[in-house]
Design a protein around this motif. Structure first.
Motif, short mmCIF file in Angstrom:
data_model
loop_
_atom_site.label_atom_id
_atom_site.label_comp_id
_atom_site.label_asym_id
_atom_site.label_seq_id
_atom_site.Cartn_x
_atom_site.Cartn_y
_atom_site.Cartn_z
N ILE A 111 0.85 -1.20 0.00
CA ILE A 111 0.00 0.00 0.00
C ILE A 111 0.88 1.24 0.00
CG2 ILE A 111 -1.55 1.40 1.42
CD1 ILE A 111 -2.95 -1.19 2.25
N HIS A 112 1.93 1.23 0.84
CA HIS A 112 2.84 2.38 0.91
C HIS A 112 3.61 2.57 -0.40
CE1 HIS A 112 2.17 3.39 5.08
NE2 HIS A 112 2.35 2.14 5.45
N GLU A 113 3.81 1.48 -1.14
CA GLU A 113 4.50 1.58 -2.43
C GLU A 113 3.56 2.05 -3.54
OE1 GLU A 113 6.55 -1.96 -3.57
OE2 GLU A 113 7.62 -2.13 -1.65
N GLY A 114 2.27 2.05 -3.26
CA GLY A 114 1.32 2.48 -4.27
C GLY A 114 0.82 1.37 -5.18
N LEU A 115 1.19 0.12 -4.87
CA LEU A 115 0.77 -1.00 -5.72
C LEU A 115 -0.58 -1.57 -5.32
CD1 LEU A 115 4.05 -3.08 -6.21
CD2 LEU A 115 2.85 -1.73 -7.92
N VAL A 116 -0.93 -1.43 -4.05
CA VAL A 116 -2.12 -2.07 -3.50
C VAL A 116 -2.96 -1.02 -2.78
CG1 VAL A 116 -2.91 -3.75 -1.76
CG2 VAL A 116 -1.03 -4.33 -3.31
N VAL A 117 -4.28 -1.22 -2.78
CA VAL A 117 -5.18 -0.35 -2.03
C VAL A 117 -6.05 -1.22 -1.12
CG1 VAL A 117 -5.27 1.48 -3.76
CG2 VAL A 117 -6.92 -0.40 -3.87
N GLY B 15 8.47 4.22 -5.41
CA GLY B 15 7.10 3.83 -5.08
C GLY B 15 6.10 4.37 -6.08
N LEU B 16 6.25 5.64 -6.45
CA LEU B 16 5.36 6.24 -7.46
C LEU B 16 5.53 5.53 -8.80
CD1 LEU B 16 5.89 10.02 -6.64
CD2 LEU B 16 3.72 8.79 -6.47
N TRP B 17 6.76 5.26 -9.17
CA TRP B 17 7.05 4.62 -10.46
C TRP B 17 6.42 3.23 -10.53
CZ3 TRP B 17 9.11 6.73 -14.72
CH2 TRP B 17 9.50 5.87 -15.76
N ARG B 18 6.59 2.44 -9.46
CA ARG B 18 6.01 1.09 -9.45
C ARG B 18 4.50 1.14 -9.46
NH1 ARG B 18 10.40 -0.01 -5.75
NH2 ARG B 18 9.03 0.59 -4.03
N GLY B 19 3.91 2.09 -8.72
CA GLY B 19 2.46 2.18 -8.65
C GLY B 19 1.81 2.51 -9.97
N ALA B 20 2.55 3.18 -10.86
CA ALA B 20 2.01 3.57 -12.16
C ALA B 20 2.45 2.62 -13.28
CB ALA B 20 2.45 4.99 -12.51
N ARG B 21 3.12 1.53 -12.90
CA ARG B 21 3.73 0.66 -13.92
C ARG B 21 2.70 0.03 -14.85
NH1 ARG B 21 7.76 -3.11 -11.31
NH2 ARG B 21 9.27 -1.48 -11.84
N ALA B 22 1.65 -0.58 -14.28
CA ALA B 22 0.67 -1.28 -15.11
C ALA B 22 -0.02 -0.36 -16.11
CB ALA B 22 -0.35 -2.01 -14.25
N PRO B 23 -0.56 0.78 -15.68
CA PRO B 23 -1.19 1.67 -16.68
C PRO B 23 -0.18 2.28 -17.66
CG PRO B 23 -1.19 2.70 -14.52
CD PRO B 23 -0.78 1.28 -14.31
N ARG B 24 1.05 2.49 -17.18
CA ARG B 24 2.06 3.06 -18.07
C ARG B 24 2.36 2.12 -19.24
NH1 ARG B 24 5.54 4.19 -14.44
NH2 ARG B 24 6.78 2.30 -14.58
N ASP B 25 2.29 0.82 -18.99
CA ASP B 25 2.60 -0.14 -20.05
C ASP B 25 1.70 0.01 -21.27
OD1 ASP B 25 4.67 -1.17 -18.61
OD2 ASP B 25 3.66 -3.03 -18.04
N TYR B 26 0.47 0.49 -21.06
CA TYR B 26 -0.43 0.65 -22.20
C TYR B 26 0.12 1.64 -23.22
CZ TYR B 26 -4.16 -1.93 -19.83
OH TYR B 26 -4.91 -2.91 -19.22
N MET B 27 0.92 2.58 -22.76
CA MET B 27 1.43 3.62 -23.67
C MET B 27 2.33 3.05 -24.75
SD MET B 27 2.16 6.94 -21.29
CE MET B 27 3.64 6.22 -20.59
#
Length: 215
Positions: free
Chosen positions: A53-59, A151-163
């Motif tokens: 959660i702190h890494e931004g990967l999980v809610v 943490g920010l980078w990992r949290g945005a990894r999945a949606p970023r891949d669409y680009m």
């Protein structure tokens, strides 16, 4: 070398499963099933999910539980704004001490990035792009900043891949990376910041056109 706690081991395994695509954005994470799969009790899995959660990967949502973070386009662009602010500052500082940057290593990773583009595997392309950015600031001394940035980078990894499905955008990335490298190499902070800014402007344009539309 100190032993890795069960919570950290579990966090590493869950993180890897998310990065490999087994758990998609928005997927529910069942503590009991994960504990059985990992051969541990529920406690380290619960602690691992709190770390993620702190890494931004999980809610976590009351009465729903834990799930893989699923950013909307608006949220993703907000994360990108933070990332741009951090990375622009970072490359300005790196350009003041280019001797501390592995220029040859950056160019090697960027060449690998360009070579994997024709295969069209967005996850593979994304992981090489991740390595480029990790390599860029691997020696940066502010570890607290690096923790937040990663943490920010990992949290945005999945949606970023669409680009990376946007071939026009993907085809520009290697040249944008080279502009950043060159500015740092010649010790030009303003040019390094301008190159990173252009890189993020390009990324935002691609996100707006490539981001999956929710049903």
């Amino acid at each position: 070398m100190p032993d890795i706690s069960l919570a950290d081991q579990s966090a590493n395994r869950i993180r890897k499963l998310i990065e490999q695509g087994r758990f998609k954005p928005g997927a529910h994470l069942n503590i009991d099933l994960l504990a059985k799969e990992f051969g541990v009790s529920q406690t380290p899995v619960r602690e691992a999910l709190k770390k993620l959660i702190h890494e931004g990967l999980v809610v976590y949502r009351p009465k729903v539980g834990y799930s893989v973070r699923n950013l909307t386009l608006h949220e993703y662009l907000q994360v990108c704004e933070l990332l741009q602010t951090l990375e622009c500052h970072l490359v300005r500082e790196l350009a003041k001490t280019p001797f501390a940057v592995d220029i040859e290593g950056l160019r090697a990773v960027n060449a690998e990035f360009a070579a994997c583009l024709p295969r069209g595997d967005r996850r593979a392309i994304g992981r090489v792009n991740d390595r480029f950015h990790e390599k860029l600031y691997e020696n940066y001394p502010n570890k607290i900043m690096m923790e937040h940035l990663n943490g920010l980078w990992r949290g945005a990894r999945a949606p970023r891949d669409y680009m990376y499905d946007n071939k026009l955008f993907a085809g520009r990335i290697a040249a944008e990376h080279e502009a950043i490298i060159s500015a740092i190499e010649r010790g030009d902070p303003a040019a390094a910041e301008a190159a990173m800014t252009a890189h993020y402007v390009s990324g935002r344009e691609s996100a707006i056109t490539s981001f999956p539309v929710e049903a």
